[in-house]
Design an enzyme around this catalytic site. Sequence first.
Site, PDB file in Angstrom:
ATOM      1  N   THR A   8      48.939 102.605  -4.276  1.00 25.43           N
ATOM      2  CA  THR A   8      48.287 101.303  -4.134  1.00 25.43           C
ATOM      3  C   THR A   8      46.855 101.460  -3.663  1.00 25.43           C
ATOM      4  OG1 THR A   8      48.465  99.094  -3.154  1.00 25.43           O
ATOM      5  CG2 THR A   8      48.897 100.924  -1.687  1.00 25.43           C
ATOM      6  N   ASP A  70      56.339  96.894  -7.113  1.00 26.42           N
ATOM      7  CA  ASP A  70      55.848  95.898  -8.053  1.00 26.42           C
ATOM      8  C   ASP A  70      56.525  94.593  -7.685  1.00 26.42           C
ATOM      9  OD1 ASP A  70      54.120  95.545 -10.426  1.00 26.42           O
ATOM     10  OD2 ASP A  70      55.946  94.698 -11.265  1.00 26.42           O
ATOM     11  N   PHE A 153      48.856  85.332   1.045  1.00 26.59           N
ATOM     12  CA  PHE A 153      47.928  85.460  -0.076  1.00 26.59           C
ATOM     13  C   PHE A 153      48.611  84.923  -1.328  1.00 26.59           C
ATOM     14  CE2 PHE A 153      49.813  89.002  -2.535  1.00 26.59           C
ATOM     15  CZ  PHE A 153      50.791  89.395  -1.655  1.00 26.59           C
ATOM     16  N   ASP A 156      51.577  82.192  -1.910  1.00 25.59           N
ATOM     17  CA  ASP A 156      52.196  81.754  -0.655  1.00 25.59           C
ATOM     18  C   ASP A 156      51.988  80.262  -0.331  1.00 25.59           C
ATOM     19  OD1 ASP A 156      53.584  84.037   0.258  1.00 25.59           O
ATOM     20  OD2 ASP A 156      51.739  84.938   0.997  1.00 25.59           O
TER      21      ASP A 156
HETATM   22  P1  IMP Z   1      51.579  93.687  -7.564  1.00 25.45           P
HETATM   23  O1  IMP Z   1      52.937  93.833  -6.975  1.00 25.45           O
HETATM   24  O2  IMP Z   1      50.512  94.255  -6.712  1.00 25.45           O
HETATM   25  O3  IMP Z   1      51.551  94.134  -8.981  1.00 25.45           O
HETATM   26  O4  IMP Z   1      51.186  92.141  -7.616  1.00 25.45           O
HETATM   27  C1  IMP Z   1      52.092  91.168  -7.495  1.00 25.45           C
HETATM   28  C2  IMP Z   1      51.478  89.787  -7.602  1.00 25.45           C
HETATM   29  O5  IMP Z   1      52.560  88.881  -7.330  1.00 25.45           O
HETATM   30  C3  IMP Z   1      50.417  89.475  -6.571  1.00 25.45           C
HETATM   31  O6  IMP Z   1      49.136  89.711  -7.054  1.00 25.45           O
HETATM   32  C4  IMP Z   1      50.662  87.980  -6.333  1.00 25.45           C
HETATM   33  O7  IMP Z   1      50.114  87.230  -7.370  1.00 25.45           O
HETATM   34  C5  IMP Z   1      52.161  87.876  -6.454  1.00 25.45           C
HETATM   35  N1  IMP Z   1      52.830  88.121  -5.154  1.00 25.45           N
HETATM   36  C6  IMP Z   1      53.608  89.188  -4.830  1.00 25.45           C
HETATM   37  N2  IMP Z   1      54.044  89.098  -3.563  1.00 25.45           N
HETATM   38  C7  IMP Z   1      53.514  87.967  -3.071  1.00 25.45           C
HETATM   39  C8  IMP Z   1      53.592  87.349  -1.773  1.00 25.45           C
HETATM   40  O8  IMP Z   1      54.210  87.846  -0.821  1.00 25.45           O
HETATM   41  N3  IMP Z   1      52.912  86.198  -1.648  1.00 25.45           N
HETATM   42  C9  IMP Z   1      52.191  85.634  -2.645  1.00 25.45           C
HETATM   43  N4  IMP Z   1      52.070  86.165  -3.851  1.00 25.45           N
HETATM   44  C10 IMP Z   1      52.741  87.334  -4.083  1.00 25.45           C
END
Ligand code: IMP
Length: 202
Positions: A8, A70, A153, A156
């Site tokens: 990450t 992910d 973020f 949420d």
């Molecule tokens: P990745 O897991 O970094 O590929 O991104 C997952 C995407 O899902 C994030 O950019 C958010 O758009 C959404 N997401 C994942 N977890 C959360 C959370 O805890 N709160 C809000 N949005 C989330």
Amino acid sequence: MKRILFATGNAHKLGEIKAILSDIGLDVVSMGEAGVDAEIVEDGKSFEENALIKARAVSKASGEPALADDSGLVVDALCGEPGIYSSRWMGEDTSYHVKNTEILRRLEGLPDEKRTARFVCVCACVFPDGREYTAEGVFEGMIGYEEKGGNGFGYDPIFYVPEKGRYSAELAPEEKNAISHRGKALRAMREILRDAKEVGEA
Ligand code: IMP
């Protein structure tokens, strides 16, 4: 195992996973800190596939054990959208205020029982000898009727958590970690790694 690489560039995620894995004596190091550069094409069809793609790429590039996660928001009334496309949905550079407003608009007029949604996270761990482990965490809730709260973020502010009677963005970070998809997936992975460590595998 003394250290494990985490696929990450996200400092927030790194801090969270460091805290969760510190008590089993694992040092979590980001790709950047380890000086590892891996080309990652996230073209999987599920959270699990994408987490594995990221962890495999980092383990291959470094020759070390690697972790990746992910995650995304699954909205039932939108047939599972934005799902695995959560960060790219409506465009990578589109603000979450715009994305959240669009989800609220699409669910306009729907009663509570049709607003069910969940955050899903899959954490994957890949070892250089080819062993692969995955762990999933799910955070159940519903899409609310407005944006609320200043914490967290992404999605949420529109994710209402019935068991707390508040929106996810209204929860303190520790409160969210205790029940969130990422917290659950990482704690399940911690148990897997703890066992791997005890039997001298990792
Ligand atoms: P990745 O897991 O970094 O590929 O991104 C997952 C995407 O899902 C994030 O950019 C958010 O758009 C959404 N997401 C994942 N977890 C959360 C959370 O805890 N709160 C809000 N949005 C989330």
